[in-house]
Design a protein around this motif. Structure first.
Motif, PDB file in Angstrom:
ATOM      1  N   GLN A   1       0.819  -1.212   0.000  1.00  0.00           N
ATOM      2  CA  GLN A   1       0.000   0.000   0.000  1.00  0.00           C
ATOM      3  C   GLN A   1       0.857   1.267   0.000  1.00  0.00           C
ATOM      4  O   GLN A   1       0.450   2.293  -0.564  1.00  0.00           O
ATOM      5  N   GLY A   2       2.023   1.231   0.614  1.00  0.00           N
ATOM      6  CA  GLY A   2       2.886   2.406   0.641  1.00  0.00           C
ATOM      7  C   GLY A   2       3.326   2.821  -0.751  1.00  0.00           C
ATOM      8  O   GLY A   2       3.270   4.006  -1.114  1.00  0.00           O
TER       9      GLY A   2
ATOM     10  N   ALA B   1       2.182   6.211  -2.776  1.00  0.00           N
ATOM     11  CA  ALA B   1       3.194   7.137  -3.286  1.00  0.00           C
ATOM     12  C   ALA B   1       2.933   7.459  -4.756  1.00  0.00           C
ATOM     13  O   ALA B   1       3.045   8.621  -5.181  1.00  0.00           O
TER      14      ALA B   1
ATOM     15  N   ASP C   1      -3.989   5.791   3.849  1.00  0.00           N
ATOM     16  CA  ASP C   1      -3.667   4.412   4.226  1.00  0.00           C
ATOM     17  C   ASP C   1      -4.534   4.053   5.427  1.00  0.00           C
ATOM     18  O   ASP C   1      -4.359   4.585   6.520  1.00  0.00           O
TER      19      ASP C   1
END
Length: 323
Positions: free
Chosen positions: A111-112, A116, A131
């Motif tokens: 998910q990061g 981004a 998130d």
């Protein structure tokens, strides 16, 4: 994130990318049969959760994803991909919009990177990307389940079952009411039976959507303006994908399953040289009815009636993506 449901009786932790939830609770085949019968649930609380809100959320996502979502009705489930500039699969998003927010769950720990990318594409659009992995847990209910669901829980319903975006603090309470729990191995066995690919399992650095049968389901061919579209259009109109996803029935006399990455070679086929390397195993499981089965990627040219070897294990193929 480590699930509190790992304290349930018999829980055996999953490993690798699925670390943090239970692989099984002591009886793999019983857990599979329960899911197939529409009972129980699967803890998928290790998966990433991303929420996109704001007035422009659907029109904005429509520009970035492979799926047509600009007019996605509230409550209608869909799935979409994020591709690289060369058309290779980077993320798969399992989506639903609740009327004010678009929710998606993605592979654990990804998910990061997804957020981004989304943040880098916001420009002047009225959207907020969050998130929600720490606040919400994904729980799977099989098709036919009659488990109770609170009105404020976001539900993503498909032909295969329902994905719940459950407030994380309610996970243990939900599990107590919705049991019996089934582990991730049971869920994966049914996924393989249903020929559903998974990013990081059926994909590598050069996988394109056509190879996995994601055209139509996750890639809409009547829309444009997304990264990697040129590759999709070129393969669809002019070419053929170099590889194709297959479903394999494995020799049940073998004690060990061939691990993901195991090379596939031709054992026997008219006009084929024996021993030719033609692909690799992507996921292998033990199914409560089918026995040992697997998904694999093979060269498009492999004969449909070719008998294959996964290491030393004989394998017969079923077509998932037609050559």
């Amino acid at each position: 994130m480590k699930s509190p449901l790992l304290t349930l009786p018999g829980a055996v932790p999953a490993e690798g990318v699925d670390e943090g939830v239970a692989a099984h609770y002591g009886d793999l085949f019983r857990e599979q049969r329960a899911l197939a019968d529409g009972t129980g649930f699967v803890d998928l609380s290790h998966r990433g959760v991303v929420a996109v809100s704001g007035e422009d959320r659907l029109s904005w996502l429509h520009l970035l994803l492979t799926q047509h979502v600009s007019d996605l009705p509230p409550g209608q489930a869909t799935e979409a991909l994020v591709l690289s500039a060369n058309g290779h699969i980077e993320h798969a998003l399992y989506l639903v919009d609740d009327g004010t927010t678009t929710w998606a769950h993605v592979e654990p720990g990804t998910q990061g990177a997804l957020i981004a990318y989304l943040e880098s594409m916001k420009f002047f659009y009225r959207v907020e990307v969050e998130d929600r992995t720490e606040s919400h847990a994904v729980v799977y209910l099989p098709a036919g389940s009659i488990a109770g669901i609170a009105d404020d829980v976001v539900v993503r319903e498909t032909a295969y079952g329902r994905d719940l975006f459950l407030p994380r603090e309610r996970l243990e309470e939900f599990a107590a009411a919705a049991g019996p729990a089934a582990g991730l191995l049971a869920y994966e066995a049914l996924r393989v039976e249903q020929h559903r690919p998974r990013v990081g399992f059926e994909t590598d650095h050069r996988t394109i959507p056509h190879e996995l049968g994601w055209i139509g389901g996750a890639v809409h061919l009547q829309k444009g303006c997304y990264r990697g579209q040129e590759t999709v259009a070129r393969v669809q109109n002019l070419g053929k994908p170099p590889r194709r996803l297959v479903f394999l029935h494995l020799d049940g006399s073998e004690v060990h399953l061939p691990a993901p990455g195991t090379e596939l070679r031709v054992a026997e086929a008219p006009g084929e040289p024996e021993g030719r390397k033609i692909g690799f195993i992507t996921t292998s499981v033990r199914h409560h009815e089918l026995g040992p089965v697997a998904l694999a990627l093979v060269k498009r040219s492999v004969a449909l009636d070719a008998v294959l070897l996964a290491g030393s294990t004989a394998a017969a193929q079923e077509v998932v993506v037609a050559p």
